[in-house]
Write a protein that holds these residues in place. Structure first.
Motif, PDB file in Angstrom:
ATOM      1  N   VAL A  33       0.821  -1.214   0.000  1.00 47.08           N
ATOM      2  CA  VAL A  33       0.000   0.000   0.000  1.00 47.08           C
ATOM      3  C   VAL A  33       0.855   1.265   0.000  1.00 47.08           C
ATOM      4  O   VAL A  33       0.385   2.338  -0.380  1.00 47.08           O
ATOM      5  N   SER A  34       2.084   1.160   0.439  1.00 48.47           N
ATOM      6  CA  SER A  34       2.993   2.302   0.410  1.00 48.47           C
ATOM      7  C   SER A  34       3.724   2.315  -0.933  1.00 48.47           C
ATOM      8  O   SER A  34       4.305   1.311  -1.343  1.00 48.47           O
ATOM      9  N   LYS A  35       3.694   3.443  -1.618  1.00 51.38           N
ATOM     10  CA  LYS A  35       4.285   3.529  -2.957  1.00 51.38           C
ATOM     11  C   LYS A  35       5.418   4.556  -3.064  1.00 51.38           C
ATOM     12  O   LYS A  35       5.973   4.747  -4.150  1.00 51.38           O
ATOM     13  N   VAL A  36       5.776   5.216  -1.980  1.00 51.92           N
ATOM     14  CA  VAL A  36       6.797   6.261  -2.076  1.00 51.92           C
ATOM     15  C   VAL A  36       8.201   5.668  -2.047  1.00 51.92           C
ATOM     16  O   VAL A  36       8.442   4.634  -1.429  1.00 51.92           O
ATOM     17  N   ILE A  70       7.287  10.825   7.304  1.00 53.15           N
ATOM     18  CA  ILE A  70       6.656  10.005   8.339  1.00 53.15           C
ATOM     19  C   ILE A  70       7.032   8.535   8.174  1.00 53.15           C
ATOM     20  O   ILE A  70       7.216   7.817   9.166  1.00 53.15           O
ATOM     21  N   THR A  71       7.180   8.075   6.947  1.00 54.28           N
ATOM     22  CA  THR A  71       7.598   6.688   6.728  1.00 54.28           C
ATOM     23  C   THR A  71       8.993   6.454   7.282  1.00 54.28           C
ATOM     24  O   THR A  71       9.246   5.444   7.954  1.00 54.28           O
ATOM     25  N   GLN A  72       9.896   7.386   7.029  1.00 53.76           N
ATOM     26  CA  GLN A  72      11.252   7.243   7.559  1.00 53.76           C
ATOM     27  C   GLN A  72      11.281   7.424   9.079  1.00 53.76           C
ATOM     28  O   GLN A  72      12.062   6.758   9.779  1.00 53.76           O
ATOM     29  N   LYS A  73      10.434   8.292   9.587  1.00 54.98           N
ATOM     30  CA  LYS A  73      10.354   8.439  11.046  1.00 54.98           C
ATOM     31  C   LYS A  73       9.821   7.158  11.672  1.00 54.98           C
ATOM     32  O   LYS A  73      10.275   6.734  12.741  1.00 54.98           O
ATOM     33  N   TRP A  74       8.867   6.528  11.009  1.00 56.07           N
ATOM     34  CA  TRP A  74       8.311   5.243  11.467  1.00 56.07           C
ATOM     35  C   TRP A  74       9.420   4.189  11.543  1.00 56.07           C
ATOM     36  O   TRP A  74       9.514   3.456  12.527  1.00 56.07           O
TER      37      TRP A  74
END
Length: 522
Positions: free
Chosen positions: A416-419, A435-439
């Motif tokens: 579901v994540s495409k970045v 936010i993905t990298q912070k996650w």
């Protein structure tokens, strides 16, 4: 797999009881060698002993089953980090059939083990030993930020008063937390600038080592986290508080020497024990999808390869049907990151990502969004002993990969994540990257990751397939909060009623918190 959580301690669970539990502190804590109250006061032991428990209870690191109830069976799963693949007779949080007996624990323990003690610190130190009062306020904010972000309204300004413990709204809690940080930062900064010898050293179990300046730096970084949390619901206040943190002379975390961490009294981290000694905690499918798709070297620091697919990292989807507690026993278990016994309260990488988002929103963060974002990735790589950050940052090809369950194809899912990782062209895409990298960097603190997921919708995570909430909680939106404590409902009904009124919706897992607003991120 044995469930090691049904071991309730006989402690005072209501807020009123929490106060009374500490009323006879002097009587219960007589020094066996005959130290008098005057002796205790001269050495500040009557204050230090009240702050010390917070170091192992804010993020429970001393009793594994209690951490399991505090966070593992809630946010650690909802964040996508990890899961306990046990059906629990069909009644479990990961399938949105919320178990109140589990979900009350974080609230109950925070007030009994931390807040009641800090209330005593206020009584003994405020206006007399203000360095200790300031210290207690920072710990109070760190604790209550977690509690309000789990439950919403809570007892903050009226704790310890007569009668019912009335709840503050989450909006008022955030405003009060900012004020408490104001006092703490000013007080400790003044003492640090005067080169006062710290009184914290022997009691401080954190990486701050008793340093007034390091506690100020942590307080500023914590303020930045709070400011970003309210960026959608109150952007004016959020901007002001974020810039206050950045512009303070002591500043925020900038190197990995600043990372706020605690050494667990256990030989192993509680998460490590749940995964290996208990055999009941495994890598989440989202971690496999995102880290595996990126070819992220931190995956080897966080997880072990699986036995079900030798040489591969295999995660388990949260909220699916688990045939037996041992069905997924050969999937990836925790790796080196959780073997150190260190518990991170806040990382330098997180601070860089907060600053990157602030800059993206047009706030003055002393740097541009792209550079701050890349600095966050570099800090996380360094913290975890991973190589290749420079190449990783420029990758504009790799994306999250599809998930394949080798035991049941019905659980397969398209990513579901495409970045990609490399900095992009639009605000929304770059926010998702931040936010993905912070996650990734915030692992294993599922509480903070779950809060950011609710605030922004990122990272994009797999939805559950076994929703047993009876239509109460949306599969698409997921759990938004925890219901108020059962003990509170029984012993402080007027307080709970005030909390429900301040919440503005029913006391269930579907009601959004104040900062969890609908609408776009910008």
């Amino acid at each position: 797999m044995t469930l090691n959580l049904i071991k309730k301690s006989a402690i005072c669970f209501s807020l009123l009881a929490a106060v009374s539990c500490t009323d006879n502190f002097e009587e219960l804590n007589q020094n066996p060698v005959g130290a008098t109250t005057v002796d205790l006061e001269q050495n500040f032991n009557n204050i230090k002993g009240l702050i010390k428990p917070a170091f192992t209870r804010l993020y429970i690191s001393d009793i594994t089953w209690q951490y399991q109830l505090q966070q593992s069976l809630e946010a650690d799963g909802w964040s996508g980090y990890m899961t306990t693949p046990n059906d629990f007779d069909g009644n479990n949080n990961h399938s949105y059939s919320l178990r109140d007996s589990w979900n009350s624990y974080a609230w109950d323990d925070a007030y009994v083990s931390i807040i009641a003690n800090l209330y005593k610190v206020e009584q003994r130190a405020k206006g007399k030993y203000d360095q200790f009062y300031a210290w207690s306020l920072i710990v109070k904010v760190a604790t209550m930020q977690r509690i309000t972000d789990m439950y919403g309204p809570a007892v903050y300004s009226k704790f310890g008063g007569d009668g019912a413990a009335i709840y503050d709204s989450q909006q008022d809690i955030y405003k009060q937390m900012f004020k408490d940080l104001d006092f703490a930062v000013k007080e400790l900064t003044t003492r640090a600038n005067a080169n006062e010898v710290s009184k914290f050293t022997q009691t401080d179990l954190s990486s701050c080592g008793g340093s007034y300046s390091q506690w100020v730096k942590y307080a500023n970084s914590l303020r930045l986290r709070l400011a970003m949390r309210i960026s959608k619901v109150d952007p004016i206040l959020g901007k002001a508080e974020a810039e206050k943190a950045i512009n303070h002379a002591t500043g925020v975390f900038t190197t990995n020497k600043d990372v706020m961490k605690i050494k667990s009294p256990l030989d192993l981290n509680v998460i490590e024990q749940m995964s290996h000694a208990w055999g009941g905690l495994f890598m989440g499918a989202d971690m496999e999808s995102i880290l595996g798709g990126y070819g992220d070297p931190r995956i080897a620091k966080y997880w072990e390869t699986s036995k079900v697919s030798p040489g591969e990292y295999k995660g388990v989807r949260t909220g699916i049907l688990y045939p037996t507690p041992s069905t997924y026993a050969k999937f990836s278990q925790t790796g080196p990151r959780t073997r150190t016994g260190e518990v991170t309260w806040m990382s330098t990488a997180e601070v860089y990502f907060l600053r990157a988002e602030g800059a993206l929103r047009g706030w003055n963060m002393n740097g541009n969004a792209k550079d701050l974002y890349e600095s966050g990735i570099k800090a996380s790589f360094e913290q975890n002993g991973a190589e290749g950050a420079a190449t990783y940052i420029t990758d504009n090809v790799k994306v999250a990969k599809d998930y394949v369950d080798p035991l049941n194809p019905a659980n397969n899912a398209v990513a579901v994540s495409k970045v990609t990782v490399a900095w992009g062209a639009s605000k929304e895409i770059n926010l998702e990257k931040i936010i993905t990298q912070k996650w990734i960097a915030t692992y294993p603190d599922g509480q903070e990751a779950w809060s950011e997921f609710r605030r922004t919708g990122y990272p994009k995570l797999f939805r559950i397939t076994n929703n047993r909430s009876g239509g109460l909680i949306s599969t698409e939106l997921g759990v938004r909060r925890l219901p108020f404590s059962q003990a509170e409902a029984a012993t402080n009904p007027k307080g709970v009623a005030s909390g429900v009124a301040a919440l503005g919706g029913p006391d269930n897992g579907a009601t959004r918190l104040w900062w969890d607003t609908t609408g776009p991120n910008f």
